[in-house]
Design an enzyme around this catalytic site. Structure first.
Site, mmCIF file in Angstrom:
data_model
loop_
_atom_site.group_PDB
_atom_site.id
_atom_site.type_symbol
_atom_site.label_atom_id
_atom_site.label_comp_id
_atom_site.label_asym_id
_atom_site.label_seq_id
_atom_site.Cartn_x
_atom_site.Cartn_y
_atom_site.Cartn_z
ATOM 1 N N ASP A 161 0.839 -1.285 0.096
ATOM 2 C CA ASP A 161 -0.044 0.054 -0.127
ATOM 3 C C ASP A 161 0.853 1.248 0.082
ATOM 4 O OD1 ASP A 161 -2.498 1.483 -0.178
ATOM 5 O OD2 ASP A 161 -2.673 1.349 2.143
ATOM 6 N N ILE A 162 1.711 1.303 -0.944
ATOM 7 C CA ILE A 162 2.709 2.418 -1.126
ATOM 8 C C ILE A 162 1.973 3.560 -1.608
ATOM 9 C CG2 ILE A 162 4.760 3.367 -2.169
ATOM 10 C CD1 ILE A 162 5.639 1.599 -0.004
#
Length: 247
Positions: A161-162
């Site tokens: 979930d960058i």
């Protein structure tokens, strides 16, 4: 005594304010007995438990350093730098390029493998909703996802979930200055971890998928990571479809 209160007492913490309650966690800004500013996060759901364990497994060089970890509770160093990647991206092409580069380089550092084992979710399971979707509008993206998942280039522990809100500024004196928080703890091809940053920040969601901006971001990520732009684009296609399906 609430769960947060019990960890405050056990770890000798002083709360700076009341906990911020979200659907998945309680987050409290605190100070340790030695005056160190920190963040206490208590999150008992399975996804957050995996993320907390992953934060503790990482060495704290590309992710926020874990000061304490027990069960659902993680005490993290606090990001106190003044800069925001979302604000930087909103400054124009040059700012967006810099923010994209920071995100890509942070993900790249996270993919180094510390010793030991950590619990993760395979990417194929993460994409199951897209792989099983019956809606014909997702057919092309489903085929792309299957091709990528059936022939991965490598396998690493992924943040998952960058984006611009999950990589924070820890200040000029820190090395590196930018560190990640809130991972999903996935396992799969490293190239996947760059797909989400191409879709963010949410404030400029539609513009993120315009051909000119996407092409420029792909070039920045390819330069920072050595990943081919066409492979990055394919992962973006698959991830964008899955995100739309979830929403």
């Amino acid at each position: 005594m609430s769960a947060t209160a019990s960890y405050l007492e056990a770890w000798g913490l002083t709360a700076d304010a009341e906990p911020v309650v979200t659907p998945t966690s309680e987050v409290t800004f605190v100070h340790r007995a030695d005056g160190t500013a920190a963040v206490l996060r208590v999150a008992p759901i399975p996804e957050e438990l995996r993320g907390g364990a992953l934060m503790a497994w990482w060495p704290g060089t590309a992710s926020a350093r874990v000061l304490e970890h027990l069960g659902p509770a993680v005490l993290l160093e606090r990001a106190e730098g003044p800069r925001s990647l979302a604000a930087l991206a909103a400054e124009g092409d040059a700012g967006d390029d810099e923010a994209t580069r920071v995100l890509a380089e942070t993900a790249l550092r996270l993919h180094a493998k510390p010793d030991g084992v950590v619990r993760t979710v395979p990417l194929r399971r993460w994409f199951s909703d897209l792989l099983e979707a019956s809606d014909d509008s997702y057919a092309d993206a489903r085929r792309t996802a299957l091709r990528l998942l059936d022939d991965p280039w490598d396998e690493v522990v992924l943040h998952g979930d960058i984006h611009h809100g999950n990589v924070l500024d820890f200040g000029d004196e820190r090395t590196p200055r930018w560190k990640a928080i809130d991972p999903k703890a996935l396992l799969g091809e490293s190239c996947f971890d760059y797909a989400n940053l191409l879709c963010n920040p949410h404030e400029t969601y539609e513009a993120n998928h315009e051909s000119s901006r996407l092409t420029r971001r792909l070039a920045v990520v390819a330069s920072a990571t050595g990943m081919p732009a066409d492979r990055l684009r394919d992962w973006h296609t698959a991830w964008h479809a899955l995100s739309q399906l979830w929403s």
